[in-house]
Write an enzyme that holds these catalytic residues in place. Structure first.
Site, PDB file in Angstrom:
ATOM      1  N   LEU A   1       0.841  -1.204   0.000  1.00  0.00           N
ATOM      2  CA  LEU A   1       0.000   0.000   0.000  1.00  0.00           C
ATOM      3  C   LEU A   1       0.878   1.256   0.000  1.00  0.00           C
ATOM      4  CD1 LEU A   1      -2.813  -0.941   2.531  1.00  0.00           C
ATOM      5  CD2 LEU A   1      -2.566  -1.526   0.098  1.00  0.00           C
ATOM      6  N   ALA A   2       0.650   2.086  -0.996  1.00  0.00           N
ATOM      7  CA  ALA A   2       1.520   3.264  -1.119  1.00  0.00           C
ATOM      8  C   ALA A   2       0.759   4.458  -1.676  1.00  0.00           C
ATOM      9  CB  ALA A   2       2.702   2.928  -2.030  1.00  0.00           C
ATOM     10  N   ALA A   3      -0.542   4.525  -1.377  1.00  0.00           N
ATOM     11  CA  ALA A   3      -1.344   5.588  -1.997  1.00  0.00           C
ATOM     12  C   ALA A   3      -1.463   6.832  -1.129  1.00  0.00           C
ATOM     13  CB  ALA A   3      -2.730   5.049  -2.330  1.00  0.00           C
TER      14      ALA A   3
ATOM     15  N   ARG B   1       2.178  14.189   7.531  1.00  0.00           N
ATOM     16  CA  ARG B   1       3.136  14.606   8.567  1.00  0.00           C
ATOM     17  C   ARG B   1       4.563  14.779   8.048  1.00  0.00           C
ATOM     18  NH1 ARG B   1       2.180  10.306  12.950  1.00  0.00           N
ATOM     19  NH2 ARG B   1       0.566   9.413  11.620  1.00  0.00           N
TER      20      ARG B   1
ATOM     21  N   ASN C   1       6.361   8.216   9.407  1.00  0.00           N
ATOM     22  CA  ASN C   1       5.272   9.166   9.181  1.00  0.00           C
ATOM     23  C   ASN C   1       5.764  10.602   9.175  1.00  0.00           C
ATOM     24  OD1 ASN C   1       2.940   7.285   9.115  1.00  0.00           O
ATOM     25  ND2 ASN C   1       3.758   6.758  11.118  1.00  0.00           N
TER      26      ASN C   1
ATOM     27  N   TYR D   1      44.288  20.720 -13.333  1.00  0.00           N
ATOM     28  CA  TYR D   1      43.068  20.212 -13.959  1.00  0.00           C
ATOM     29  C   TYR D   1      43.438  19.397 -15.192  1.00  0.00           C
ATOM     30  CZ  TYR D   1      38.857  19.833 -16.709  1.00  0.00           C
ATOM     31  OH  TYR D   1      37.830  19.320 -17.441  1.00  0.00           O
TER      32      TYR D   1
ATOM     33  N   ASN E   1      40.764  22.277 -22.178  1.00  0.00           N
ATOM     34  CA  ASN E   1      40.087  21.306 -23.051  1.00  0.00           C
ATOM     35  C   ASN E   1      38.840  21.875 -23.724  1.00  0.00           C
ATOM     36  OD1 ASN E   1      38.922  21.447 -20.465  1.00  0.00           O
ATOM     37  ND2 ASN E   1      37.930  19.472 -20.745  1.00  0.00           N
TER      38      ASN E   1
HETATM   39  C1  UD1 Z   1      -1.557   1.917   9.890  1.00  0.00           C
HETATM   40  C2  UD1 Z   1      -2.429   0.891  10.609  1.00  0.00           C
HETATM   41  C3  UD1 Z   1      -1.971   0.798  12.071  1.00  0.00           C
HETATM   42  C4  UD1 Z   1      -0.520   0.409  12.127  1.00  0.00           C
HETATM   43  C5  UD1 Z   1       0.349   1.384  11.287  1.00  0.00           C
HETATM   44  C6  UD1 Z   1       1.755   0.836  11.150  1.00  0.00           C
HETATM   45  C7  UD1 Z   1      -4.639   0.897   9.590  1.00  0.00           C
HETATM   46  C8  UD1 Z   1      -6.042   1.368   9.722  1.00  0.00           C
HETATM   47  N1  UD1 Z   1      -3.802   1.284  10.561  1.00  0.00           N
HETATM   48  O1  UD1 Z   1      -1.782   3.175  10.481  1.00  0.00           O
HETATM   49  O2  UD1 Z   1      -2.753  -0.167  12.785  1.00  0.00           O
HETATM   50  O3  UD1 Z   1      -0.073   0.411  13.485  1.00  0.00           O
HETATM   51  O4  UD1 Z   1      -0.188   1.518   9.964  1.00  0.00           O
HETATM   52  O5  UD1 Z   1       2.596   1.754  10.500  1.00  0.00           O
HETATM   53  O6  UD1 Z   1      -4.328   0.179   8.685  1.00  0.00           O
HETATM   54  N2  UD1 Z   1      -2.577   3.881   2.363  1.00  0.00           N
HETATM   55  C9  UD1 Z   1      -3.144   3.723   1.108  1.00  0.00           C
HETATM   56  N3  UD1 Z   1      -4.404   4.158   0.895  1.00  0.00           N
HETATM   57  C10 UD1 Z   1      -5.157   4.735   1.852  1.00  0.00           C
HETATM   58  C11 UD1 Z   1      -4.569   4.889   3.151  1.00  0.00           C
HETATM   59  C12 UD1 Z   1      -3.289   4.454   3.378  1.00  0.00           C
HETATM   60  O7  UD1 Z   1      -2.502   3.188   0.186  1.00  0.00           O
HETATM   61  O8  UD1 Z   1      -6.294   5.105   1.592  1.00  0.00           O
HETATM   62  C13 UD1 Z   1      -1.188   3.410   2.582  1.00  0.00           C
HETATM   63  C14 UD1 Z   1      -0.227   4.536   2.947  1.00  0.00           C
HETATM   64  O9  UD1 Z   1       0.397   5.057   1.801  1.00  0.00           O
HETATM   65  C15 UD1 Z   1       0.764   3.834   3.864  1.00  0.00           C
HETATM   66  C16 UD1 Z   1      -0.045   2.693   4.482  1.00  0.00           C
HETATM   67  O10 UD1 Z   1      -1.174   2.514   3.655  1.00  0.00           O
HETATM   68  O11 UD1 Z   1       1.836   3.284   3.150  1.00  0.00           O
HETATM   69  C17 UD1 Z   1      -0.464   2.970   5.903  1.00  0.00           C
HETATM   70  O12 UD1 Z   1      -1.250   4.154   5.936  1.00  0.00           O
HETATM   71  P1  UD1 Z   1      -1.102   5.253   7.074  1.00  0.00           P
HETATM   72  O13 UD1 Z   1      -2.059   6.328   6.803  1.00  0.00           O
HETATM   73  O14 UD1 Z   1       0.315   5.595   7.298  1.00  0.00           O
HETATM   74  O15 UD1 Z   1      -1.659   4.414   8.322  1.00  0.00           O
HETATM   75  P2  UD1 Z   1      -1.248   4.583   9.844  1.00  0.00           P
HETATM   76  O16 UD1 Z   1      -2.088   5.642  10.450  1.00  0.00           O
HETATM   77  O17 UD1 Z   1       0.202   4.685   9.969  1.00  0.00           O
HETATM   78 MG    MG Z   2       1.820   5.002   8.668  1.00  0.00          MG
END
Ligand code: UD1
Ligand code: MG
Length: 458
Positions: free
Chosen positions: A8-10, A15, A226, A365, A385
């Site tokens: 997941l990277a969306a 922060r 974060n 140089y 050069n």
């Molecule tokens: C999340 C977990 C939390 C865990 C923590 C660990 C959930 C609800 N919570 O919280 O329990 O302790 O990670 O780091 O899962 N992302 C998407 N699409 C979205 C939202 C998020 O792709 O709609 C991706 C973000 O890019 C990120 C990851 O999911 O890579 C985690 O999302 P983030 O918002 O950082 O969740 P946390 O609040 O850290």
């Molecule tokens: Mg996170």
């Protein structure tokens, strides 16, 4: 049953306070997301890992376009559960799904293997960790028999739940059939109004699905990033792991806290690396080399027995055995230096070949040049050069001797064994085994008088 991998990277990563998506921030010279992708690529799965992208997605895809992944877009970031839901049409009902978060970059393959192998096929596996400061993370709720009951996000947690130190890392292995059944039923009635992936734990428990947990080999592996403080913390942890690995392999690090490897470092035996050395790209250091303090090496190949003295900057270059470089040398891309050459202080060399046993000791140089062996280049010599439009080549034959403070105006060939008088500006080829000078004759002006300084009035 095979393994599908979802990263997941969306998310935006508010922060980080950055225009760059969080997962593109760098750790040890590589984006956070690339760390996770390269770790999971070690698993021999039949399909590429799926990366869910969204916020500034085109930038994320472009930056990582060289990697073998399948991209799935999440147009609105409605939560981690919603993010995984977007991938389900690509995943076989019979697969197990390894889910990782792009902002948890340090997870080790060994920990993931343990999670996959120790979680029963019909169970859900989670990597959890006990943290002294679990702030902002999801907490693991267990019953009296220590069975996991649910995961509660900090924003939704009661006082008592917040006191729990065991956290959710965001790394799971889950049978695809469960995801297909439960993800569409999630709601967003929580503090963040998001569809939480973590809510499926509760659903699984109600359906009597066993929940297995594993701890990471090292606690920092599950460190999520974060903000920039956490990014710096992760960087230090990562660098420490590299330093320890190098020392175990037999490299002497005068200060393991002051080496930064932002790429791949391959080192021979009996190598000494002094403090504040930075490595980027792919660097190979041969046996018995000594790397002096404050040195920067990017894409460099060093053979054996080389001494790099303090404060050198060396990039895209190859240096053969027994060379001595620096202090304060700058070796630029395209430079190949043969054995036992000495490149001294305040020398800049670009796109040049330097022959064996050649000495270029002080202030100069050398650009676009081909220098033979046993050449001596005096202090202050420069190759001119560039004519303002084109770059030209300078060729210097074996055993030539270039007097100090010479200007060699390219294109130019200096013959084998030629000697150039000090202070010359050489605009035409200089023949082999002859002395060529260009400076005007020295003369003394007999009737010259030194001007007297006026005495200051008091
Ligand atoms: C999340 C977990 C939390 C865990 C923590 C660990 C959930 C609800 N919570 O919280 O329990 O302790 O990670 O780091 O899962 N992302 C998407 N699409 C979205 C939202 C998020 O792709 O709609 C991706 C973000 O890019 C990120 C990851 O999911 O890579 C985690 O999302 P983030 O918002 O950082 O969740 P946390 O609040 O850290
Ligand atoms: Mg996170």
């Amino acid at each position: 049953m095979s393994l599908s991998i979802v990263i997941l990277a969306a998310g935006q990563g508010k922060r980080m306070r950055s225009e760059l998506p969080k997962v593109l921030h760098h750790l040890a010279g590589k984006s956070l997301l690339e760390h996770v992708i390269t770790t999971v690529l070690e698993f021999n799965t039949s399909q590429n890992p799926i990366v869910v992208y969204g916020h500034q997605g085109s930038m994320v895809r472009e930056k990582l376009s060289a990697l073998d992944v399948n991209w799935v877009e999440q147009t609105e970031q409605l939560g981690t559960g919603h993010a995984v839901l977007q991938t389900l049409s690509r995943i076989d009902e019979k697969d197990r799904v390894l889910i990782l978060y792009g902002d948890v970059p340090l997870i080790a393959t060994e920990t993931l293997e343990r999670l996959i192998n120790n979680t029963p096929k019909n169970a859900i596996g989670i990597i959890t960790a006990e943290l002294p400061n679990p702030e902002r993370l999801g907490r693991i709720i267990r019953d009296a028999s220590q069975n996991i009951q649910s995961i509660v996000e900090e924003k939704d947690a009661t006082e008592a739940e917040r006191a729990i130190k065991e956290i959710n890392s965001g790394i799971y292995v889950i049978p695809a059939s469960y995801l297909k059944k439960w993800l569409p039923t999630l709601t967003n009635q929580n503090a963040q109004q998001e569809y939480y992936l973590t809510d499926i734990i509760k659903l699984a428990v109600s359906a009597h699905i066993p929940i297995h947990s594993e701890k990471p080999t090292h606690i920092d592996e599950v460190f999520g990033i974060n903000d920039r403080l956490q990014l710096a913390h992760a960087e230090r942890f990562y660098q420490r792991m590299i330093a320890e690995k190098l020392m175990r392999e037999g490299v002497t690090l005068y200060d393991p806290n002051r080496l930064d490897v932002r790429g791949e470092l391959i080192v021979g035996h009996d190598v000494i690396i002094d403090a504040n050395v930075i490595i980027e790209g792919r660097v190979i250091i041969g046996n018995y080399c000594v790397i002096g303090p404050n040195t920067f090496l990017r894409n460099v190949i060093l053979s054996d027995n080389i001494e790099i003295k303090a404060n050198c900057y060396i990039e895209d270059a190859e240096i053969a055995e027994y060379c001595v470089i620096g202090p304060f040398a700058r070796i630029r891309p395209g430079t190949i230096i043969a054995a036992n050459a000495h490149i001294g202080n305040f020398i800049e060399i670009k796109n040049s070949r330097v022959g064996a046993d050649t000495k270029i000791h002080h202030l100069g140089y050398i650009g676009d040049s081909d220098i033979g062996h046993h050449v001596n280049i005096g202090a202050g010599t420069i190759t001119c050069n560039y004519d303002g439009v084109h770059k030209h080549k300078t060729i210097i034959g074996n055993h030539a001797f270039i007097g100090s403070n010479s200007e060699l105006v390219a294109p130019l060939t200096i013959g084998e064994g030629a000697v150039i008088g000090a202070g010359s500006t050489i605009r035409h080829d200089a023949p082999a085994h002859k002395l060529t000078v260009s400076s005007p004759h020295q003369r003394t002006i007999d009737d010259w008088q030194k001007k007297a300084k006026k005495q200051k009035e008091k």
